[in-house]
Design a protein around this motif. Structure first.
Motif, PDB file in Angstrom:
ATOM      1  N   ILE A   1       0.829  -1.206   0.000  1.00  0.00           N
ATOM      2  CA  ILE A   1       0.000   0.000   0.000  1.00  0.00           C
ATOM      3  C   ILE A   1       0.867   1.260   0.000  1.00  0.00           C
ATOM      4  CG2 ILE A   1      -2.012  -1.045   1.093  1.00  0.00           C
ATOM      5  CD1 ILE A   1      -1.063   0.063   3.749  1.00  0.00           C
ATOM      6  N   GLY A   2       2.149   1.089  -0.370  1.00  0.00           N
ATOM      7  CA  GLY A   2       3.018   2.248  -0.450  1.00  0.00           C
ATOM      8  C   GLY A   2       3.503   2.761   0.882  1.00  0.00           C
ATOM      9  N   ARG A   3       3.468   1.946   1.918  1.00  0.00           N
ATOM     10  CA  ARG A   3       3.963   2.320   3.231  1.00  0.00           C
ATOM     11  C   ARG A   3       4.873   1.211   3.753  1.00  0.00           C
ATOM     12  NH1 ARG A   3       0.590   5.965   6.122  1.00  0.00           N
ATOM     13  NH2 ARG A   3       2.096   5.779   7.833  1.00  0.00           N
ATOM     14  N   THR A   4       5.939   1.597   4.432  1.00  0.00           N
ATOM     15  CA  THR A   4       6.776   0.624   5.125  1.00  0.00           C
ATOM     16  C   THR A   4       6.139   0.344   6.492  1.00  0.00           C
ATOM     17  OG1 THR A   4       8.161   2.323   6.157  1.00  0.00           O
ATOM     18  CG2 THR A   4       8.801   1.546   3.966  1.00  0.00           C
ATOM     19  N   ARG A   5       6.754  -0.578   7.222  1.00  0.00           N
ATOM     20  CA  ARG A   5       6.259  -0.893   8.566  1.00  0.00           C
ATOM     21  C   ARG A   5       7.426  -0.906   9.543  1.00  0.00           C
ATOM     22  NH1 ARG A   5       1.468  -5.367   8.052  1.00  0.00           N
ATOM     23  NH2 ARG A   5       0.949  -5.056   5.870  1.00  0.00           N
ATOM     24  N   THR A   6       7.095  -0.679  10.798  1.00  0.00           N
ATOM     25  CA  THR A   6       8.105  -0.822  11.842  1.00  0.00           C
ATOM     26  C   THR A   6       8.249  -2.302  12.181  1.00  0.00           C
ATOM     27  OG1 THR A   6       6.539  -0.691  13.685  1.00  0.00           O
ATOM     28  CG2 THR A   6       7.382   1.396  12.783  1.00  0.00           C
ATOM     29  N   ALA A   7       9.197  -2.619  13.063  1.00  0.00           N
ATOM     30  CA  ALA A   7       9.370  -4.001  13.495  1.00  0.00           C
ATOM     31  C   ALA A   7       8.135  -4.514  14.227  1.00  0.00           C
ATOM     32  CB  ALA A   7      10.594  -4.125  14.392  1.00  0.00           C
ATOM     33  N   ASP A   8       7.311  -3.598  14.750  1.00  0.00           N
ATOM     34  CA  ASP A   8       6.091  -3.987  15.448  1.00  0.00           C
ATOM     35  C   ASP A   8       4.886  -4.079  14.521  1.00  0.00           C
ATOM     36  OD1 ASP A   8       7.489  -3.892  17.917  1.00  0.00           O
ATOM     37  OD2 ASP A   8       7.272  -1.710  17.915  1.00  0.00           O
ATOM     38  N   GLY A   9       5.105  -3.862  13.208  1.00  0.00           N
ATOM     39  CA  GLY A   9       4.018  -3.979  12.252  1.00  0.00           C
ATOM     40  C   GLY A   9       3.225  -2.715  12.026  1.00  0.00           C
ATOM     41  N   VAL A  10       3.575  -1.623  12.716  1.00  0.00           N
ATOM     42  CA  VAL A  10       2.847  -0.365  12.565  1.00  0.00           C
ATOM     43  C   VAL A  10       3.239   0.298  11.247  1.00  0.00           C
ATOM     44  CG1 VAL A  10       2.386   1.893  13.609  1.00  0.00           C
ATOM     45  CG2 VAL A  10       2.825  -0.093  15.065  1.00  0.00           C
ATOM     46  N   LEU A  11       2.255   0.890  10.553  1.00  0.00           N
ATOM     47  CA  LEU A  11       2.556   1.596   9.313  1.00  0.00           C
ATOM     48  C   LEU A  11       3.541   2.724   9.591  1.00  0.00           C
ATOM     49  CD1 LEU A  11      -0.914   1.885   7.549  1.00  0.00           C
ATOM     50  CD2 LEU A  11       0.948   0.325   7.040  1.00  0.00           C
ATOM     51  N   SER A  12       4.574   2.827   8.738  1.00  0.00           N
ATOM     52  CA  SER A  12       5.641   3.799   8.982  1.00  0.00           C
ATOM     53  C   SER A  12       5.822   4.702   7.772  1.00  0.00           C
ATOM     54  CB  SER A  12       6.932   3.066   9.346  1.00  0.00           C
ATOM     55  OG  SER A  12       7.883   3.960   9.872  1.00  0.00           O
ATOM     56  N   ASP A  13       7.064   5.015   7.406  1.00  0.00           N
ATOM     57  CA  ASP A  13       7.349   5.989   6.358  1.00  0.00           C
ATOM     58  C   ASP A  13       6.783   5.553   5.011  1.00  0.00           C
ATOM     59  OD1 ASP A  13       8.788   7.350   8.280  1.00  0.00           O
ATOM     60  OD2 ASP A  13      10.690   6.420   7.715  1.00  0.00           O
ATOM     61  N   PRO A  14       6.254   6.493   4.231  1.00  0.00           N
ATOM     62  CA  PRO A  14       5.779   6.154   2.884  1.00  0.00           C
ATOM     63  C   PRO A  14       6.936   5.799   1.952  1.00  0.00           C
ATOM     64  CG  PRO A  14       4.834   8.227   3.648  1.00  0.00           C
ATOM     65  CD  PRO A  14       5.943   7.879   4.596  1.00  0.00           C
ATOM     66  N   VAL A  15       6.660   4.950   0.978  1.00  0.00           N
ATOM     67  CA  VAL A  15       7.595   4.704  -0.123  1.00  0.00           C
ATOM     68  C   VAL A  15       7.518   5.923  -1.032  1.00  0.00           C
ATOM     69  CG1 VAL A  15       8.065   3.275  -2.137  1.00  0.00           C
ATOM     70  CG2 VAL A  15       7.367   2.197   0.015  1.00  0.00           C
ATOM     71  N   ASN A  16       8.585   6.701  -1.120  1.00  0.00           N
ATOM     72  CA  ASN A  16       8.538   7.951  -1.883  1.00  0.00           C
ATOM     73  C   ASN A  16       9.593   8.038  -2.979  1.00  0.00           C
ATOM     74  OD1 ASN A  16      10.709   8.215  -0.168  1.00  0.00           O
ATOM     75  ND2 ASN A  16      10.106  10.202   0.684  1.00  0.00           N
ATOM     76  N   LEU A  17      10.237   6.900  -3.289  1.00  0.00           N
ATOM     77  CA  LEU A  17      11.268   6.890  -4.331  1.00  0.00           C
ATOM     78  C   LEU A  17      11.421   5.465  -4.840  1.00  0.00           C
ATOM     79  CD1 LEU A  17      13.505   8.626  -5.735  1.00  0.00           C
ATOM     80  CD2 LEU A  17      15.050   7.878  -3.918  1.00  0.00           C
ATOM     81  N   SER A  18      11.756   5.329  -6.124  1.00  0.00           N
ATOM     82  CA  SER A  18      12.029   4.009  -6.702  1.00  0.00           C
ATOM     83  C   SER A  18      13.215   4.132  -7.657  1.00  0.00           C
ATOM     84  CB  SER A  18      10.796   3.460  -7.429  1.00  0.00           C
ATOM     85  OG  SER A  18      10.387   4.344  -8.464  1.00  0.00           O
ATOM     86  N   VAL A  19      13.782   2.982  -8.024  1.00  0.00           N
ATOM     87  CA  VAL A  19      15.001   2.969  -8.838  1.00  0.00           C
ATOM     88  C   VAL A  19      14.899   1.859  -9.877  1.00  0.00           C
ATOM     89  CG1 VAL A  19      17.522   2.766  -8.821  1.00  0.00           C
ATOM     90  CG2 VAL A  19      16.345   3.766  -6.843  1.00  0.00           C
ATOM     91  N   ARG A  20      15.384   2.167 -11.078  1.00  0.00           N
ATOM     92  CA  ARG A  20      15.599   1.140 -12.097  1.00  0.00           C
ATOM     93  C   ARG A  20      17.098   1.055 -12.356  1.00  0.00           C
ATOM     94  NH1 ARG A  20      11.174   3.433 -15.664  1.00  0.00           N
ATOM     95  NH2 ARG A  20       9.281   2.252 -15.164  1.00  0.00           N
ATOM     96  N   GLY A  21      17.656  -0.150 -12.188  1.00  0.00           N
ATOM     97  CA  GLY A  21      19.080  -0.343 -12.391  1.00  0.00           C
ATOM     98  C   GLY A  21      19.628  -1.373 -11.426  1.00  0.00           C
ATOM     99  N   SER A  22      20.855  -1.809 -11.679  1.00  0.00           N
ATOM    100  CA  SER A  22      21.474  -2.845 -10.855  1.00  0.00           C
ATOM    101  C   SER A  22      21.923  -2.285  -9.508  1.00  0.00           C
ATOM    102  CB  SER A  22      22.675  -3.444 -11.585  1.00  0.00           C
ATOM    103  OG  SER A  22      23.711  -2.478 -11.706  1.00  0.00           O
ATOM    104  N   GLU A  23      22.208  -3.192  -8.588  1.00  0.00           N
ATOM    105  CA  GLU A  23      22.673  -2.779  -7.265  1.00  0.00           C
ATOM    106  C   GLU A  23      24.006  -2.035  -7.355  1.00  0.00           C
ATOM    107  OE1 GLU A  23      23.826  -4.706  -2.898  1.00  0.00           O
ATOM    108  OE2 GLU A  23      22.703  -5.895  -4.374  1.00  0.00           O
ATOM    109  N   GLU A  24      24.900  -2.517  -8.203  1.00  0.00           N
ATOM    110  CA  GLU A  24      26.204  -1.872  -8.337  1.00  0.00           C
ATOM    111  C   GLU A  24      26.051  -0.441  -8.827  1.00  0.00           C
ATOM    112  OE1 GLU A  24      30.585  -2.567 -10.454  1.00  0.00           O
ATOM    113  OE2 GLU A  24      28.843  -3.764 -11.066  1.00  0.00           O
ATOM    114  N   LYS A  25      25.155  -0.213  -9.784  1.00  0.00           N
ATOM    115  CA  LYS A  25      24.968   1.133 -10.319  1.00  0.00           C
ATOM    116  C   LYS A  25      24.273   2.031  -9.306  1.00  0.00           C
ATOM    117  CE  LYS A  25      25.111  -0.323 -15.127  1.00  0.00           C
ATOM    118  NZ  LYS A  25      24.550  -0.202 -16.481  1.00  0.00           N
ATOM    119  N   LEU A  26      23.391   1.465  -8.518  1.00  0.00           N
ATOM    120  CA  LEU A  26      22.737   2.239  -7.468  1.00  0.00           C
ATOM    121  C   LEU A  26      23.754   2.671  -6.413  1.00  0.00           C
ATOM    122  CD1 LEU A  26      20.359   3.403  -5.929  1.00  0.00           C
ATOM    123  CD2 LEU A  26      19.808   1.092  -5.118  1.00  0.00           C
ATOM    124  N   HIS A  27      24.627   1.747  -5.994  1.00  0.00           N
ATOM    125  CA  HIS A  27      25.663   2.092  -5.016  1.00  0.00           C
ATOM    126  C   HIS A  27      26.581   3.196  -5.568  1.00  0.00           C
ATOM    127  CE1 HIS A  27      24.858  -0.700  -1.824  1.00  0.00           C
ATOM    128  NE2 HIS A  27      24.934  -1.755  -2.618  1.00  0.00           N
TER     129      HIS A  27
END
Length: 302
Positions: free
Chosen positions: A89-115
């Motif tokens: 639903i576009g939200r992360t969760r805490t370790a306790d399962g509570v809705l947390s920060d929104p997903v506000n960015l995405s990436v296309r590309g390999s891990e090496e290029k992202l790093h």
């Protein structure tokens, strides 16, 4: 005409029944543990209050530890299992399962290029949380000393914590920092609307340290307008690598005012930018190009 119950159908039904019973037992024990935590806090408070004196100072600390790190997290986890949907639903969760920060960015590309994109933009890879790094974080926050690789708290997406996180300290003080968590998307997974990305991220700005509104735990407090941090991440990457492009998914999620898993207010317009890092040149790309040239040159000599 009655249907015939095959062995496969019977086994599937038994498996579902077994899972339902196991889930019910887990939830029952979890609820019992949560209630026991509150009862323990009450017993400590009642007995300590009867003793009086300087014990009340230590009593307050003990009750706070029990309530903040045992009772309230368990209560939130019980309630979250009841009302938080188990899908993206576009939200992360805490370790306790509570809705947390929104997903506000995405990436296309390999891990090496992202790093490479992040490090070239001056971002530092955060340490994993261990007893040693957590203790070092506490000491540096209290003393105001620099800790460029300070760990970030775990957040969960796709049922797992972030793959890695990057951050930038402000004025050499770990109390204030830019930071962003990244999760690799499952193979073949698509965003709502059919868009394909390789990574999802949640970027926020830690403006101070304080206590969680929901659990009273000691934690970082984030700036309310998370779009400012999202745009800062994008501009820092783009300005340091001209091969990076950005695609915007307008109104990806409804713009809203809400709170994250620690009770901090959050505000966003709902747009989801996609960082296109596939054109960034890496060492692997150079090796591949050299290999291809070598093959072509060898064929030419033949």
């Amino acid at each position: 005409m009655s249907s015939v119950k095959t062995p496969k159908k019977i086994a599937a039904r038994q498996d579902r029944s077994s899972k339902t019973l196991t889930t019910l037992l887990d939830q029952s024990f979890f609820i019992f543990a949560g209630l026991a935590s509150f009862w323990l806090a009450w017993l400590v408070l009642r007995e300590g209050w009867a003793t009086g004196g300087w014990w009340l100072v230590g009593l307050f600390f003990v009750v706070w530890i029990i309530v903040a790190y045992l009772a309230l997290p368990r209560l939130h986890r019980i309630l979250s299992n009841m009302y938080v949907p188990n899908y993206f639903i576009g939200r992360t969760r805490t370790a306790d399962g509570v809705l947390s920060d929104p997903v506000n960015l995405s990436v296309r590309g390999s891990e090496e290029k992202l790093h490479k994109a992040m490090t070239e933009a001056g971002w530092v890879l955060a340490d994993d949380i261990t007893p040693r790094s957590a203790w070092k974080m506490v000491l540096t926050v209290l003393s105001g000393r620099s800790y460029p690789n300070a760990p970030v708290s775990p957040a969960f997406l796709f049922g797992r914590r972030q793959d890695f996180a990057y951050q930038q300290e402000v004025d050499g003080n770990p109390r204030r920092r830019h930071h962003v968590r990244f999760w690799r998307c499952p193979t073949g997974w698509l965003l709502p609307g059919g868009h394909r990305v390789d990574w999802l991220a949640a970027g926020t700005y830690d403006k101070s340290v304080g206590f969680s509104l929901f659990t009273f735990q000691f934690t970082h407090k984030i700036d309310e307008n998370i779009d400012i941090e999202r745009d800062y991440i994008i501009e820092s990457v783009k300005s340091n690598n001209k091969n990076v492009r950005v695609t915007i998914l307008k109104d990806f999620s409804t713009g809203y005012h809400s709170r994250n898993g620690f009770g901090d207010a959050i505000r966003t317009d709902g747009d989801l930018p996609i960082l296109e890092v596939g054109r960034i040149k890496t060492d692997d790309d150079n090796v591949s190009a050299s290999t291809r040239l070598g093959v072509i040159y060898g064929r030419h000599n033949l």
